[in-house]
Write an enzyme that holds these catalytic residues in place. Structure first.
Site, PDB file in Angstrom:
ATOM      1  CB  SER A   1      -0.867  -0.010   1.207  1.00  0.00           C
ATOM      2  OG  SER A   1      -2.015   1.045   1.329  1.00  0.00           O
ATOM      3  CG  ASN A   2      -0.337   4.748  -1.333  1.00  0.00           C
ATOM      4  OD1 ASN A   2      -0.941   5.504  -0.742  1.00  0.00           O
ATOM      5  ND2 ASN A   2      -0.988   4.062  -2.560  1.00  0.00           N
TER       6      ASN A   2
END
Ligand code: CTP
Ligand code: CA
Length: 226
Positions: free
Chosen positions: A33-34
């Site tokens: 993810s980020n």
């Protein structure tokens, strides 16, 4: 009597806004993810609602509250975000892609938790995710489509390139290398880029910036006959 009702910039419009990160599963307990907080997308949703629109947020996992009177469809992966974005799209007048979509996902999701093994180097095989905003912009009877461009250099040039490649109507260019703005921050500064316009919006709180952006986007949208 009609003069008691102010005509708001987006009254009668249906607006879809993607927001937050996506999560791309590796196994039942892990994902890629980020750091997207979702703040910009959620602020845009509140601003569009205040401008009179019916608003649907299509959101990856974030820790902030859904604004009142905004519909929220919660998703995890880019594929789920795409599916939710296409749902009812024929009724959508304005699509704003504020999500930080993972560009790649693991080629396959392990059925069981991946064990450590003896090797020191582990290789992950990734495959490109569908481009949600480009898919929307090339759909039949497309809504007015606005993207974001997260860049660390040559911000306007890369944004103009993305605008053309994805066939967007407008792009909000974001210098994510500048300290104190953008990803996971309360403030942002952006440049709104159109096919023949460039307008800088200086650093301010995301709520304030969202109202400025919605006003400008609505102006462009209302200039263009649907
Ligand atoms: N976007 C999307 N679907 C993807 C990737 C990006 O809808 N799979 C959208 C984002 O929500 C944003 C715009 O495309 O509105 C640009 O995202 P960005 O990451 O800046 O551009 P990319 O095309 O992914 O290019 P790169 O990351 O290589 O700069
Ligand atoms: Ca990207």
């Amino acid at each position: 009597a009609s003069d008691q009702f102010e005509t708001l910039a987006l009254s009668g419009r249906t607006v879809y806004i993607t927001a937050g990160p996506t999560r791309e599963a590796l196994d039942p307990v892990r994902y890629i993810s980020n750091h997207s907080s979702g703040k910009m997308g959620y602020a845009l949703a509140a601003a569009a609602r205040d401008a009179g629109a019916r608003v649907r947020l299509i959101s990856g996992p974030v820790s902030i509250a859904v604004p009142d009177r905004v519909q929220c469809v919660q998703v995890e992966s880019a594929q789920q975000m795409l599916d939710a974005s296409l749902e009812g799209l024929a009724d959508c007048d304005l699509f704003i892609a504020a999500a930080a979509v993972a560009d790649y996902r693991p080629v396959s999701v392990a059925e069981h938790k991946i064990k450590k093994g003896s090797e020191e180097i582990m290789e992950l095989h990734l495959v490109k995710n569908p481009d949600i905003v480009a898919t929307v912009a090339s759909s039949k009877n497309r809504p007015f489509t606005v993207g974001f461009a997260a860049e660390t250099r040559d911000v306007v040039a890369y944004a103009q390139d993305k605008l053309a490649r994805k066939r967007l109507d407008l792009i909000v260019a974001n210098d994510v290398s500048a300290p104190g703005i953008g990803f996971n921050s309360d403030e942002n500064a952006v440049t709104l880029v159109g096919p023949d316009s460039v307008e800088s919006l200086p650093q301010t709180h995301k709520q304030q910036l969202a109202r400025q952006l919605i006003n400008r986007i609505a102006r462009h949208l209302n200039e263009q006959a649907k």
